[in-house]
Structures are given as structure tokens and as C-alpha cells.
Design an enzyme around this catalytic site. Structure first.
Site, PDB file in Angstrom:
ATOM      1  N   CYS A 171      50.149  34.471  47.203  1.00  0.00           N
ATOM      2  CA  CYS A 171      50.632  33.053  46.769  1.00  0.00           C
ATOM      3  C   CYS A 171      51.218  32.300  47.788  1.00  0.00           C
ATOM      4  O   CYS A 171      50.892  30.833  47.882  1.00  0.00           O
ATOM      5  CB  CYS A 171      51.604  33.220  45.528  1.00  0.00           C
ATOM      6  SG  CYS A 171      52.732  34.343  45.759  1.00  0.00           S
TER       7      CYS A 171
ATOM      8  N   ARG B  74      52.301  46.828  50.760  1.00  0.00           N
ATOM      9  CA  ARG B  74      54.012  47.122  50.347  1.00  0.00           C
ATOM     10  C   ARG B  74      54.167  48.497  50.521  1.00  0.00           C
ATOM     11  O   ARG B  74      53.598  49.386  50.162  1.00  0.00           O
ATOM     12  CB  ARG B  74      54.250  46.849  48.929  1.00  0.00           C
ATOM     13  CG  ARG B  74      53.886  45.301  48.548  1.00  0.00           C
ATOM     14  CD  ARG B  74      54.168  45.004  46.970  1.00  0.00           C
ATOM     15  NE  ARG B  74      53.212  43.933  46.657  1.00  0.00           N
ATOM     16  CZ  ARG B  74      53.293  43.413  45.404  1.00  0.00           C
ATOM     17  NH1 ARG B  74      53.562  44.373  44.401  1.00  0.00           N
ATOM     18  NH2 ARG B  74      52.511  42.398  45.262  1.00  0.00           N
TER      19      ARG B  74
ATOM     20  N   GLN C 199      44.270  42.566  45.252  1.00  0.00           N
ATOM     21  CA  GLN C 199      44.401  41.752  44.118  1.00  0.00           C
ATOM     22  C   GLN C 199      43.242  40.824  43.790  1.00  0.00           C
ATOM     23  O   GLN C 199      42.748  39.992  44.730  1.00  0.00           O
ATOM     24  CB  GLN C 199      45.637  41.070  43.831  1.00  0.00           C
ATOM     25  CG  GLN C 199      46.947  41.893  44.022  1.00  0.00           C
ATOM     26  CD  GLN C 199      48.150  41.229  44.260  1.00  0.00           C
ATOM     27  OE1 GLN C 199      48.168  40.328  44.978  1.00  0.00           O
ATOM     28  NE2 GLN C 199      49.192  41.625  43.430  1.00  0.00           N
TER      29      GLN C 199
ATOM     30  N   ASP D 284      42.976  37.802  42.952  1.00  0.00           N
ATOM     31  CA  ASP D 284      44.329  36.830  42.838  1.00  0.00           C
ATOM     32  C   ASP D 284      43.772  35.368  42.514  1.00  0.00           C
ATOM     33  O   ASP D 284      42.798  34.983  43.105  1.00  0.00           O
ATOM     34  CB  ASP D 284      45.172  36.788  44.090  1.00  0.00           C
ATOM     35  CG  ASP D 284      46.589  36.950  43.920  1.00  0.00           C
ATOM     36  OD1 ASP D 284      47.096  36.706  42.633  1.00  0.00           O
ATOM     37  OD2 ASP D 284      47.420  37.126  44.718  1.00  0.00           O
TER      38      ASP D 284
ATOM     39  N   HIS E  46      45.487  31.390  42.023  1.00  0.00           N
ATOM     40  CA  HIS E  46      46.375  30.497  41.655  1.00  0.00           C
ATOM     41  C   HIS E  46      46.076  29.109  41.255  1.00  0.00           C
ATOM     42  O   HIS E  46      45.099  28.467  41.811  1.00  0.00           O
ATOM     43  CB  HIS E  46      47.291  30.306  42.857  1.00  0.00           C
ATOM     44  CG  HIS E  46      48.199  31.621  43.394  1.00  0.00           C
ATOM     45  ND1 HIS E  46      47.386  32.434  44.288  1.00  0.00           N
ATOM     46  CD2 HIS E  46      48.861  32.150  42.846  1.00  0.00           C
ATOM     47  CE1 HIS E  46      48.270  33.446  44.586  1.00  0.00           C
ATOM     48  NE2 HIS E  46      49.232  33.447  43.443  1.00  0.00           N
TER      49      HIS E  46
ATOM     50  N   LYS F 153      56.073  35.469  32.508  1.00  0.00           N
ATOM     51  CA  LYS F 153      54.851  35.960  32.589  1.00  0.00           C
ATOM     52  C   LYS F 153      54.492  36.485  31.300  1.00  0.00           C
ATOM     53  O   LYS F 153      54.937  36.773  30.564  1.00  0.00           O
ATOM     54  CB  LYS F 153      54.717  36.986  33.585  1.00  0.00           C
ATOM     55  CG  LYS F 153      55.663  38.235  33.447  1.00  0.00           C
ATOM     56  CD  LYS F 153      55.466  39.175  34.734  1.00  0.00           C
ATOM     57  CE  LYS F 153      56.203  40.507  34.438  1.00  0.00           C
ATOM     58  NZ  LYS F 153      55.798  41.449  35.592  1.00  0.00           N
TER      59      LYS F 153
ATOM     60  N   HIS G  12      50.277  31.695  38.338  1.00  0.00           N
ATOM     61  CA  HIS G  12      49.651  32.852  39.157  1.00  0.00           C
ATOM     62  C   HIS G  12      48.826  33.691  38.026  1.00  0.00           C
ATOM     63  O   HIS G  12      49.344  33.721  36.814  1.00  0.00           O
ATOM     64  CB  HIS G  12      50.512  33.850  39.727  1.00  0.00           C
ATOM     65  CG  HIS G  12      51.768  33.147  40.519  1.00  0.00           C
ATOM     66  ND1 HIS G  12      51.755  33.523  41.877  1.00  0.00           N
ATOM     67  CD2 HIS G  12      52.917  32.184  40.220  1.00  0.00           C
ATOM     68  CE1 HIS G  12      52.933  32.726  42.379  1.00  0.00           C
ATOM     69  NE2 HIS G  12      53.311  31.983  41.340  1.00  0.00           N
TER      70      HIS G  12
END
Length: 744
Positions: free
Chosen positions: A436, A465, A483, A485, A487, A571, A617
Site C-alpha cells: 500500500c 515478513r 498478495q 493486492d 487499492h 475491515k 484496501h
């Protein structure tokens, strides 16, 4: 940080032009004059970025001390880059000065010169001994103020920070959720196990009794035990259960570990006793009244865990178990466990050569073999098909970024030692833990108006991570997380429609995969401890209200869950069931008013004024690695045709059938079908069995008859057999099945 303070009769300043692109917007370019004031010329430095909270505290304290000395009630905060050659990023500096302005306004009249502008100024200094003072301070200075003295020399103690450290205890928290009768039986069986262990191994000490998914577990210190000893423990547990003992509240003295749990829980701590064993519960009303209510149970396995999940603490022995009110329920559960083991993605992944775990590459860094890469790419391609017609645009971002990006976003404080650091020649980088902040930079680089919104970015990208090694397993828990992902940058009024669009994508995706039979949505909001979250109460209230209204309008089966929000916003987490009835949290929609604020994002509204966008997100599959592990187990390795790495396997009866078989292979590949030919000198029976073990969707047998008629004999995965099938007809049926993405 460096400051120069001048006690002035007056200061006049005027903004002339922007010094750089990200300069402060909405600046009044008229001349400003402030009488009788203390002017604080300020330079925020790169070293201040390590902990802006401490630097801000020092900044405020110095200003207040000097203001008190000269009796100043009017302050002027003046960004002045010329005080230092080691300046911080503009975003950090501007944010710090705005925070200071906000706090100082409680006590003083405060003006602030614009940030990021060339300015002219004229100042009249009062001329007394305290009228000009300079100060320099840093994070290191603040650290040196906090120390403890030993007999030898002072020892520095780092200031408190919200960075997550490897050696930090995770405090026990009280779970207020109402337990089911089945959960109470499991916890009660755990207490019975604790009693048995205390009698058989008196040197041991009870840790926590807790729930994890559909199992209970009990932890012990000073306990060495092997898997083969579990049946003996079960016999002793059965004897205790048959005594029909009471489980009651107690005030009896607790052991050391139990005292630690009680201290963490505070007022919520309640102690229970079963005969000679006492335990502090993490739940309200956690146990059954009498042990006879535990009718059937099973000790499952032994593992290890660190006390309070801190690798610097003692390693405890953990025993997992289940318990039920009837033998039938236990048998059903054990059958489900056996089915799950047969479907294990570790087992099937190895059998079908889907992925590889290499010790040379490292734990949590799985390698996808060709078959695994095919499945992954098919999922990504399908996700893009679902998004491109809905206005999404693909972007790409690098795998590393300067550490300042994640200090600005707040991920630095949130993830702490979970970040992988990369040392460059002149800059410090990290492997990105999230996409992000990168996407914020793309949005910020273009001038958008309200007509352009929503702006939608899509990127299937890998983030990193440093998960603890003991938690890593196969594809389920990894350090490299891909991911899907997305946005969205939109206005508050557009949130509901955008959520509706995302919900439609989620429904279509999971319906295609046959995973939408039963699902529910967790609406996750903040808990009571606001220090865990970024942003003001006002921003959070807007975000939570907008997301809940969107959930209601889309008729989502949601439950409000307190304390499970992301650190930057509330979320909606979508929880689906697989073929074994196991629940998985997969898709998510997260509403974020905080990152746009931290990165100072804006667009031009109808009034030609700067307006702050909202960021949504969203991921559909979540982690693609974890999602692949779920699919492997959901389908038991028998993938639908469109996902299957090997869709067709051709087996020949004799060597003279090979030329026609090769023609069939060529024709199938021409139609983008994934086909494999087995022309080995084996019996036809063995070839068919090998093809079935590989879980191909279709097996084509080619013998003399097929060569003569130019047809194929087809065996489906379900065992259905068809002879004399024209090749073109077979190909057409496969293409239709792939286009429709049938999951059965």
C-alpha cells in the site's frame, strides 16, 4: 533536531513559491505579521526519523522551557532548512511540526510558517540576554536521560517504543466471547489433563489452558514427555472423569505461571479449582460443572511453545486435545482429521511435485515447481479478468524501498523486527511488508480531480515478513507472501458502491471455485486500547460507520468483532469453508482514512479545493501461497480442468501407437491444453494407474483401433469411459469446460 529561538518584537513573513512538488497546499501567500512572539526556527533531521515521538516530546519541552523564561504566550513555528545539512524527509518534518502545532495550541497562541515554500521574512529581535537561544537534541539524547545505575557504570535503557521486538512478551488477554458447550467441554478436559500431569509429574507447572481453532491445548513447564505416553495419560484422565468431580471457583494460592496470567488479566482474572489443581481462565464461565460431562476425548499431539510467545522465555510443552459430549462426535472428528491428513497440501504437494522447500533457500520461502506455477498463474489471470472490466489498472512496484517510506506509513512501528532490513551503499532499505505505501506514491505522483475518482490499482505482488521459524509450515505460513493486492482511492460518498463492486468480485471468484456454500463476514473494529491503532477517534468513527453501512446495504452476513481491526482502519474479513468444513479467513476489504493523511494525498474537488481521498484496501484470495495450500486440500489434489497442471495424459498400448499419440499431443497443445504423453514400455494397466495417481482430469488411451479410426478412448477422473470419440469433439468439450470454469 536543531532549533534557533528568537524572542521578537515582531516577525513578518510571506510565502513566495513552492520549493518542491510535495510542498504544503492551501497556503495563504499574503504577508503575515505577528507581534510580541517567540519564533522557533526549526530543522528536522534524518536521525530524528528513528523515533519521531521522542523528538517531538523534546521539541515541545524545549519550547515550553524557553517560552517560560521569556514569558512568551505567542509562538511562531518556522521551518528553516538552513540550520542543518542532514534534513529528514519533507513528509516526516511536516507531520512532526503539525503535531507540535496542534499540541502547543492547547496552551499558547500559535502561528506556523508554510512548509516547503521559499519565504521572505523580516524579524526584530528584542536584544535581551535570552532573546536568542539555539538547541540541538536527538533520539540518542533522550535515551541517555533514562538509565539505571549498577556498581560499575550506568546502563542505557532504550525509551519505550511501540516497535514489536523479538524478545517482547505477549500479554494474556481476557476473551469476552460466549463459549459453546463443546468449547467448555474441551477446556474442561484440558483442566483434567492438568490435574493428571500434576500428579504424574509433580515437578511440572501448569501454564495456559486455551483454544485454537477446533482444539484445546494445555501448556506445562518442566515437562518432558513423548507421544507414546499419551495413551497412559488418557487412561488416568478417564479415571478422574469417572469420579464426577466438581470444577468450582477458588481463591487458592496460584503457581508462578498462573500468577503471571492473573496479573495480565487484572480484574478479569478468575481462578478455578479441580481437586488439587488451580487455573486462571482466559474466558468467562469456561468449564462444565462436573467432570462426567466430558464423555469422549482424545489427546492429539505434543509440540513446544515459548511462554508468552517470547523466544527469550522458557520453552514449554504443549499438548493438544479434543473432547465431546458423545463418542459419536469424537469418531466424526477423528475421521475428519484423517481426511485432512490425507488431503494435506504437504503430502499432495510432494506427491504431485507442486512446490519445493529448500534448506538452502530458507524456511518460509517455498519454490513453486512448474505445476505449482501453472495453478498460481491461472488464479492470477482469472483475478485480473474479474477486475479489468471494473476499471482497475495494473501497476508494478519494486520489492524494496527506503525505510523512510514505512516510517511515514506507520508500518515501521507496527511490524518492527518482522521487517527484513537491507543495507545499501548510501541508503537503508527494507523488503516491503505491504504494497500500500508504494501505491500511495503512485497516486500522489499524478494530479487527479474528482472526475477521475475512483482510481483503482491492482498488483499481485510479493511482500516479506520475518515470521518466527516455529510458525512456518509449507505454503500455509510463509515469509514470502504474494498478495492479489488492490487499492482504491475514492470519496466517502463512493465507499458503498466500491464495496459492492468488490463484494460481487468476491462472490463470483469463490462461486467459481465451489467455496461459497457457507460463509460469513467479520466486521472488525477497534478495541479499547487505542494505542494499537493509527488515527483519531473522528476518523475511525467515519470509517467504521461507512463500512458497516456498506455491509448492511450489500446484505452481508456479518458479525461485529471488537479489537480485530487493522492498525490503520476497520475491515470486512470474508470467512469461507472448505470441503472438510474448516473455516478460512480469505478475502478482505479494509477502509483507511489514515494513510491518505500520513502521505498528504489529495485530489481537486468541484470547488477547485484540495480534498482528501479515502483508501480502500482489498484482497480477494489473500496470500496466494496460503490460498494454494487451501485449494490443494479443498480439491484433494484433483483440480478442476481450468486449474489442473496436467489436464490430459495420453497412454499408448504399444510402440506402434506412438506416432498417432504424438499427433494428438500436438493438436491438444495447439489448443492450449496441458497434456503429457506416457509412451514407456510398461503395461497399459500400470500406465493408467500412474495417470490416476497424478490426478489428471482425462486419460486418453491409444491402441490400434484408435490409430485406425483416428479417434480416442477417454477415461474421466470419475472412472467413466468413452470409446471412438472424435478428437475435435473432445477438444471442443475441453475448451467449453475451461471457459465455464466448472469446479466439479
Amino acid at each position: 533536531m536543531k532549533i534557533l529561538t528568537i524572542h521578537a518584537d515582531f516577525i513578518e513573513f510571506q510565502a513566495k513559491k513552492k520549493a518542491f512538488k510535495g510542498a504544503e497546499e492551501g497556503v495563504d501567500e499574503n504577508k503575515h505579521r505577528i507581534e510580541e512572539c517567540l519564533v522557533i526556527f526549526t530543522a528536522v533531521e534524518k536521525r530524528d526519523e528513528f523515533n519521531t515521538k521522542i523528538v517531538l516530546q523534546k521539541y515541545l519541552k524545549n519550547i515550553e522551557d524557553i517560552a517560560a523564561q521569556v514569558n512568551a504566550t505567542s509562538l511562531v513555528l518556522y521551518p528553516y532548512a538552513h540550520l542543518s545539512s542532514q534534513l529528514s524527509s519533507p513528509q516526516i518534518a511536516e507531520s512532526l511540526m503539525k503535531d507540535a502545532e496542534k499540541q502547543l495550541k492547547i496552551k499558547y497562541k500559535v502561528s506556523r510558517a508554510p512548509f516547503g515554500w521559499y519565504k521572505s521574512f523580516n524579524i526584530s529581535c528584542k536584544g535581551h540576554p535570552l532573546s536568542e537561544l539555539s538547541r540541538e537534541f536527538s533520539v540518542e539524547d533522550a535515551e541517555k536521560e533514562i538509565f539505571r545505575t549498577t556498581s560499575e557504570k550506568p546502563t542505557l535503557i532504550p525509551p519505550t517504543s511501540n516497535l514489536k521486538r523479538e524478545g517482547k512478551d505477549e500479554l494474556f488477554t481476557f476473551n469476552t466471547n460466549k463459549l459453546s458447550s463443546e468449547e467448555k467441554i474441551k477446556l474442561s478436559a484440558g483442566l483434567v489433563l492438568a490435574k493428571v500431569i500434576s500428579e504424574l509429574y509433580p515437578q511440572s507447572q501448569l501454564g495456559q489452558i486455551n483454544l485454537h481453532h477446533d482444539q484445546a491445548y494445555v501448556e506445562f513447564s518442566n515437562l518432558k514427555i513423548k507421544q507414546e505416553e499419551l495413551p497412559r495419560l488418557e487412561k488416568q484422565m478417564q479415571k478422574v472423569i469417572l469420579q464426577t468431580l466438581k470444577i468450582e471457583k477458588s481463591t487458592k494460592q496460584l503457581t508462578h505461571l498462573q500468577q503471571e496470567i492473573a496479573q495480565d488479566l487484572g480484574r478479569d482474572a478468575i481462578t478455578y479449582i479441580l481437586s488439587n489443581i488451580t487455573a486462571t481462565s482466559l474466558f468467562r464461565d469456561p468449564f462444565v460443572k462436573l467432570t462426567k460431562e466430558i464423555v469422549a476425548f482424545k489427546l492429539l499431539n505434543i509440540s513446544s511453545a515459548y511462554w508468552k510467545n517470547n523466544s527469550l522465555n522458557e520453552q514449554l510443552t504443549r499438548i493438544n486435545l479434543v473432547a465431546f459430549a458423545s463418542p459419536e462426535e469424537l469418531n466424526l472428528y477423528l475421521k475428519k482429521i484423517a481426511d485432512a491428513e490425507a488431503r494435506s497440501h504437504l503430502k499432495i504437494g510432494k506427491e504431485q511435485n507442486i512446490f519445493v522447500i529448500s534448506e538452502l533457500v530458507g524456511q518460509g520461502l517455498p519454490l513453486l515447481a512448474p505445476k505449482g506455477a501453472i495453478i498460481r498463474n491461472e488464479i492470477i489471470d482469472y483475478l485480473w479478468q474479474l477486475h479489468k472490466e471494473k476499471g482497475y489498472q495494473q501497476v508494478w512496484t519494486p520489492h524494496i524501498a527506503k525505510d523512510i517510506l514505512y516510517k511515514t506509513s506507520g508500518h515501521w512501528d507496527k511490524f518492527g523486527d518482522d521487517l527484513f532490513k537491507v543495507k545499501g551503499k548510501s541508503d537503508d532499505f527494507i523488503l516491503k511488508p505491504m504494497n500500500c505505501p508504494h501505491h500511495m506514491q503512485i497516486f500522489d505522483s499524478f494530479a487527479f480531480s474528482y472526475r477521475d475518482l475512483p482510481v483503482r490499482y491492482f498488483e499481485p505482488a510479493t511482500v516479506y515478513r520475518d515470521e518466527k521459524s516455529g510458525q512456518l509450515i509449507g505454503l500455509s505460513r510463509v515469509r514470502s507472501i504474494t498478495q492479489d493486492d488492490g487499492h482504491l482511492f475514492c470519496r466517502i460518498s463512493q465507499i458503498k458502491q466500491e464495496v459492492k463492486t468488490i463484494v460481487n468480485v468476491i462472490h463470483e471468484f469463490y462461486h467459481t471455485l465451489g467455496l461459497d456454500k457457507d460463509y460469513w463476514v467479520s466486521f472488525s473494529v477497534r478495541g479499547d486500547d487505542n494505542t494499537k491503532y493509527l488515527g483519531t477517534d473522528h476518523i475511525w468513527n467515519i470509517a467504521e460507520t461507512a463500512l458497516e453501512e456498506a455491509a448492511k446495504e450489500n446484505k452481508l452476513p456479518y458479525k461485529k468483532i471488537t479489537g480485530e481491526a487493522a492498525f490503520y482502519g476497520p475491515k470486512l474479513d470474508f470467512v469461507f469453508q472448505d470441503a472438510l468444513g474448516r473455516e478460512w479467513q480469505l478475502a478482505t476489504i479494509q477502509c483507511d482514512f489514515n494513510l491518505p493523511e500520513r502521505f498528504n494525498l489529495s485530489f481537486m474537488n468541484e470547488k477547485s479545493e484540495k480534498e482528501r481521498p479515502v483508501v480502500i484496501h482489498r484482497t480477494i484470495s489473500g496470500s496466494l501461497e496460503r490460498f494454494l495450500s487451501i485449494l490443494i486440500e479443498h480439491y484433494s489434489g484433483k483440480f478442476p480442468l481450468w486449474l489442473s497442471p496436467v489436464q490430459v495424459i495420453i497412454v499408448t498400448v504399444t510402440d506402434r501407437n506412438i506416432p498417432f499419440a504424438e499427433e494428438v499431443v500436438k493438436e491438444l497443445r495447439k489448443n492450449n491444453l496441458r497434456v503429457k504423453l506416457n509412451a514407456d514400455s510398461e503395461t497399459i494397466g500400470k500406465k493408467v494407474r500412474d495417470a490416476q495417481l497424478e490426478r489428471a482430469n482425462y486419460i486418453i488411451t491409444i491402441g490400434d483401433k484408435e490409430c485406425e479410426h483416428k479417434t480416442v478412448a477417454i477415461r474421466t477422473r470419475n472412472g467413466e469411459i468413452k470409446f471412438d470419440v472424435p478428437l475435435n469433439s473432445f477438444i471442443a468439450s475441453l475448451r467449453k469446460e475451461i471457459i465455464e470454469k466448472r469446479h466439479t
